[in-house]
Design an enzyme around this catalytic site. Structure first.
Site, PDB file in Angstrom:
ATOM      1  N   CYS A   1      12.070 -16.522  -9.206  1.00 35.75           N
ATOM      2  CA  CYS A   1      12.514 -16.389  -7.816  1.00 35.75           C
ATOM      3  C   CYS A   1      12.937 -17.736  -7.258  1.00 35.75           C
ATOM      4  O   CYS A   1      12.220 -18.736  -7.389  1.00 35.75           O
ATOM      5  CB  CYS A   1      11.393 -15.805  -6.963  1.00 35.75           C
ATOM      6  SG  CYS A   1      11.807 -15.673  -5.206  1.00 35.75           S
TER       7      CYS A   1
ATOM      8  N   CYS B   1       8.133 -20.070  -0.421  1.00 33.55           N
ATOM      9  CA  CYS B   1       7.757 -18.840   0.268  1.00 33.55           C
ATOM     10  C   CYS B   1       6.273 -18.778   0.612  1.00 33.55           C
ATOM     11  O   CYS B   1       5.908 -18.440   1.732  1.00 33.55           O
ATOM     12  CB  CYS B   1       8.164 -17.638  -0.579  1.00 33.55           C
ATOM     13  SG  CYS B   1       7.527 -16.067  -0.004  1.00 33.55           S
TER      14      CYS B   1
ATOM     15  N   CYS C   1       4.265 -15.642  -3.335  1.00 36.27           N
ATOM     16  CA  CYS C   1       3.983 -15.631  -4.781  1.00 36.27           C
ATOM     17  C   CYS C   1       3.561 -17.028  -5.211  1.00 36.27           C
ATOM     18  O   CYS C   1       4.317 -17.742  -5.875  1.00 36.27           O
ATOM     19  CB  CYS C   1       5.214 -15.191  -5.563  1.00 36.27           C
ATOM     20  SG  CYS C   1       5.820 -13.562  -5.103  1.00 36.27           S
TER      21      CYS C   1
ATOM     22  N   CYS D   1      14.130 -10.280  -2.653  1.00 36.38           N
ATOM     23  CA  CYS D   1      12.718 -10.475  -2.990  1.00 36.38           C
ATOM     24  C   CYS D   1      12.429  -9.733  -4.286  1.00 36.38           C
ATOM     25  O   CYS D   1      12.666  -8.518  -4.378  1.00 36.38           O
ATOM     26  CB  CYS D   1      11.811  -9.961  -1.870  1.00 36.38           C
ATOM     27  SG  CYS D   1      10.047 -10.106  -2.265  1.00 36.38           S
TER      28      CYS D   1
ATOM     29  N   GLN E   1      -1.267   2.578  -0.398  1.00 41.86           N
ATOM     30  CA  GLN E   1      -1.419   1.508  -1.380  1.00 41.86           C
ATOM     31  C   GLN E   1      -0.059   0.893  -1.691  1.00 41.86           C
ATOM     32  O   GLN E   1       0.894   1.597  -2.034  1.00 41.86           O
ATOM     33  CB  GLN E   1      -2.053   2.051  -2.660  1.00 41.86           C
ATOM     34  CG  GLN E   1      -3.544   2.297  -2.544  1.00 41.86           C
ATOM     35  CD  GLN E   1      -4.350   1.008  -2.484  1.00 41.86           C
ATOM     36  OE1 GLN E   1      -3.882  -0.071  -2.812  1.00 41.86           O
ATOM     37  NE2 GLN E   1      -5.598   1.127  -2.060  1.00 41.86           N
TER      38      GLN E   1
ATOM     39  N   PHE F   1     -14.103   3.917   5.599  1.00 45.79           N
ATOM     40  CA  PHE F   1     -12.822   3.197   5.695  1.00 45.79           C
ATOM     41  C   PHE F   1     -11.758   3.971   4.908  1.00 45.79           C
ATOM     42  O   PHE F   1     -11.062   3.420   4.058  1.00 45.79           O
ATOM     43  CB  PHE F   1     -12.949   1.763   5.156  1.00 45.79           C
ATOM     44  CG  PHE F   1     -14.104   0.985   5.715  1.00 45.79           C
ATOM     45  CD1 PHE F   1     -14.006   0.324   6.939  1.00 45.79           C
ATOM     46  CD2 PHE F   1     -15.316   0.916   5.030  1.00 45.79           C
ATOM     47  CE1 PHE F   1     -15.067  -0.392   7.459  1.00 45.79           C
ATOM     48  CE2 PHE F   1     -16.386   0.204   5.532  1.00 45.79           C
ATOM     49  CZ  PHE F   1     -16.264  -0.454   6.751  1.00 45.79           C
TER      50      PHE F   1
ATOM     51  N   GLU G   1     -12.585   6.594   9.631  1.00 45.23           N
ATOM     52  CA  GLU G   1     -11.542   5.565   9.758  1.00 45.23           C
ATOM     53  C   GLU G   1     -11.336   5.256  11.238  1.00 45.23           C
ATOM     54  O   GLU G   1     -11.363   6.157  12.086  1.00 45.23           O
ATOM     55  CB  GLU G   1     -10.239   6.066   9.132  1.00 45.23           C
ATOM     56  CG  GLU G   1      -9.001   5.243   9.423  1.00 45.23           C
ATOM     57  CD  GLU G   1      -9.116   3.811   8.912  1.00 45.23           C
ATOM     58  OE1 GLU G   1      -8.710   2.905   9.665  1.00 45.23           O
ATOM     59  OE2 GLU G   1      -9.619   3.599   7.792  1.00 45.23           O
TER      60      GLU G   1
ATOM     61  N   ASP H   1     -14.463   1.280   1.202  1.00 40.27           N
ATOM     62  CA  ASP H   1     -13.251   0.484   0.935  1.00 40.27           C
ATOM     63  C   ASP H   1     -12.896  -0.320   2.185  1.00 40.27           C
ATOM     64  O   ASP H   1     -11.883  -0.070   2.837  1.00 40.27           O
ATOM     65  CB  ASP H   1     -12.102   1.421   0.541  1.00 40.27           C
ATOM     66  CG  ASP H   1     -10.857   0.663   0.100  1.00 40.27           C
ATOM     67  OD1 ASP H   1     -10.924  -0.575  -0.069  1.00 40.27           O
ATOM     68  OD2 ASP H   1      -9.798   1.313  -0.079  1.00 40.27           O
TER      69      ASP H   1
ATOM     70  N   CYS I   1     -10.963  -5.699  -1.463  1.00 39.35           N
ATOM     71  CA  CYS I   1      -9.766  -6.538  -1.610  1.00 39.35           C
ATOM     72  C   CYS I   1     -10.103  -8.009  -1.375  1.00 39.35           C
ATOM     73  O   CYS I   1      -9.214  -8.849  -1.328  1.00 39.35           O
ATOM     74  CB  CYS I   1      -8.671  -6.087  -0.641  1.00 39.35           C
ATOM     75  SG  CYS I   1      -9.152  -6.133   1.094  1.00 39.35           S
TER      76      CYS I   1
END
Length: 553
Positions: free
Chosen positions: A138, A144, A147, A246, A375, A406, A427, A475, A502
């Protein structure tokens, strides 16, 4: 089902020796004067680089505990959370973190600030590249910030992510790697076999201030030439790195981005980007979502213009251009009149086609609206959800209760519902709950209940609204679970918890609470960690997903 290439699993759990030496020196590849000329100080430094560099050669203790603005020669030895490079002093254990530094890279850095037991460093110049250097495909990879590890080989990315989870589980989760069962608990990271064009959603920002690299700062840009559509430059809320393509989003999405870029600055259209300082301007964001036509299996795209007011006539020329692209089935307009930077509007209008796109996950069909959560990597989500299903270990006789915390738009709970007696999902976001109800109906699933509620504010009555679950799925977002929820789960004593995270740092913290309790609050843990499975959902980025199985002791 995604396949896992065998080569990507080699040597992923090897530890690396701690950095043996940090040198502070003025005898570098360039002189102190070169430092002053090439790397101007921040506002607080007042051009005192020479003094600081001299001081580092006179005091060993300052090398171990460097002062702000001190210039050091460093070597990065691993990656920390958010992709910051870790440099560590062998004798004192003092840690320095540097953005954009990669394992094995030797570089010159300036201490930008100290934070108790560690300091942050700004990289000034690379002396020798990292040991797993590859060419980043890229053109924006150096600027950026999205990444960060694109020029690090993918196998090295996986090793770094797995090692990061491993160390957090040991040091924060307080699990000993000396125990004989530790290697059985700590699973090797699952790689992603699609490393580009995997994102089904990208959000670009319009801006009145284009960000330029240092070598182009001398160029004078006025009017439309200073406008930009792209991504926020790292560290700037008001400057946009202009992006024409991108490599993380689909090719049809790049086709749309190119079409918008070719037309939106045309003076005849009278379009203006939103100015975050004056709070004037029309165009705020361009959000591109990629789904799939369930009949043809071909991609279908939604284009969402986020604007400061509702003026469909202003967008009409762009809508006509974009709707000519075959994959575009929806063009939406979210109107956000607030001064904030969110892409969610107070009002939503359909400018072309339908208001949703569809996608398939674990055999179910999901309708995705402009502001739905889904997702972001559909391909790897198949892998992730299979791991969650395996950890849940539902018997399949429709006898078990699942509590889905969640739950978002219900994707996890709905994929488990076919084997469960009933799924109860909670949620905080009302729109997500509405989407969950809609997706249940779309797939003919009747054994689910989705409720809007803030899991950070539960009280003693929370557990009275559903039967005791056999399995809890949690989650949470990056901050992890609130202590109120931790206490509730320890009191509930469900036989099994599947924790999907995450953020491996807060995940390790919550595992510690659930397994070992909190001594200061007289809270006793009652779970045992059976497995923790890192999953690479987002190649070339610092993000790591983990699926953890905890069983009641």
């Amino acid at each position: 089902m995604a396949t896992i290439p065998s080569h990507a699993l080699r040597h992923l759990t090897l530890t690396r020796p701690w950095l043996r030496k940090i040198r502070c020196t003025t005898s570098l590849a360039f002189s102190s004067q070169d430092l002053l000329l090439t790397y101007p100080d921040d506002d607080n430094n007042n051009n005192n680089d020479t003094d600081h560099t001299k001081k580092t050669t006179n005091s060993k203790s300052q090398a171990f505990f460097p002062k702000k603005n001190q210039v050091l020669e460093l070597e990065c030895e691993s990656l920390a959370f958010k992709g910051k490079g870790v440099c560590k002093v062998a004798d004192s254990g003092f840690v320095l973190l540097c953005d954009n530094a990669l394992p094995g890279e030797r570089f010159i850095g300036r201490v930008s600030r100290k934070k108790g037991s560690y300091a942050e460093v700004t990289k000034l110049k690379t002396l020798s590249p990292h040991r797993d250097l590859v060419d980043a495909p890229c053109e924006y990879a150096s600027y950026c910030g999205g990444c960060k590890t694109q020029n690090l080989s993918y196998e090295a990315q996986l090793r770094a992510k797995e090692q990061q989870v491993r160390e957090l589980v040991i040091h924060v989760g307080k699990l000993s790697d000396k125990n004989s069962d530790f290697e059985c608990i700590m699973k090797p990271i699952v790689p992603c076999d699609v490393q580009f064009h995997y994102r089904n959603k990208m959000e670009f920002s319009f801006g009145s201030q284009k960000w330029l690299p240092k070598e182009l700062l001398h160029e004078k840009l006025d009017g439309n030439d200073n406008y930009a559509l792209g991504l926020h430059a790292p560290g700037y809320f008001d400057k946009i790195l202009n992006v024409d393509k991108c490599l993380l989003q689909s090719e049809p999405a790049n086709k749309i981005l190119a079409t918008v870029q070719d037309n939106w600055k045309d003076p005849e259209l009278g379009l203006s980007p939103y100015n975050v300082h004056s709070h004037t301007g029309f165009l705020k964001h361009l959000v591109l979502r990629t789904g799939r036509n369930m009949k043809t299996d071909l991609p279908e795209l939604m284009v969402n213009f986020v604007t400061s007011s509702y003026k469909p006539e202003m967008l009409k020329p762009l809508v006509e251009k974009i709707s000519a692209i075959p994959e575009v089935v929806s063009i939406m307009n979210n109107v956000n009149t607030s001064v904030g930077n969110t892409s969610v509007g107070e009002e939503e209008y359909t400018l072309y086609g339908k208001s949703t796109i569809t996608e398939s996950l674990r055999g179910l069909t999901f309708q995705i609206s402009a502001n739905s959560f889904f997702q972001t990597n559909t391909h790897q989500a198949e892998v992730l959800y299979k791991l969650i299903e395996d950890c849940a270990g539902l018997r399949g006789d429709a006898s078990e209760i699942v509590l889905d915390l969640f739950c978002g738009t219900g994707t996890i709970g709905l994929t488990l519902a076919k084997k469960a007696k009933h799924v109860y999902g909670y949620e905080v976001i009302a729109q997500a709950v509405a989407d969950a109800h809609r997706n249940a109906k779309l797939n003919g699933i009747s054994n689910t209940t989705f409720v809007q509620g803030d899991l950070n504010k539960i009280d003693e009555n929370f557990g009275k609204h559903f039967p005791k679950p056999d399995i809890v799925i949690s989650d949470p977002n990056r901050p992890g679970m609130h202590m109120k929820l931790i206490k509730f789960l320890l009191k509930l004593k469900a036989p099994k918890i599947v924790y999907v995270s995450c953020n491996p740092a807060t995940c390790a913290r919550d595992i510690d609470y659930l397994c070992h309790g909190v001594m200061e609050q007289n809270i006793k843990g009652c779970y045992k960690l059976k497995s923790i499975q890192p999953v690479d959902m987002f190649p070339h980025t610092p993000h790591i997903e983990c699926v953890c199985l905890l069983e009641l002791c």
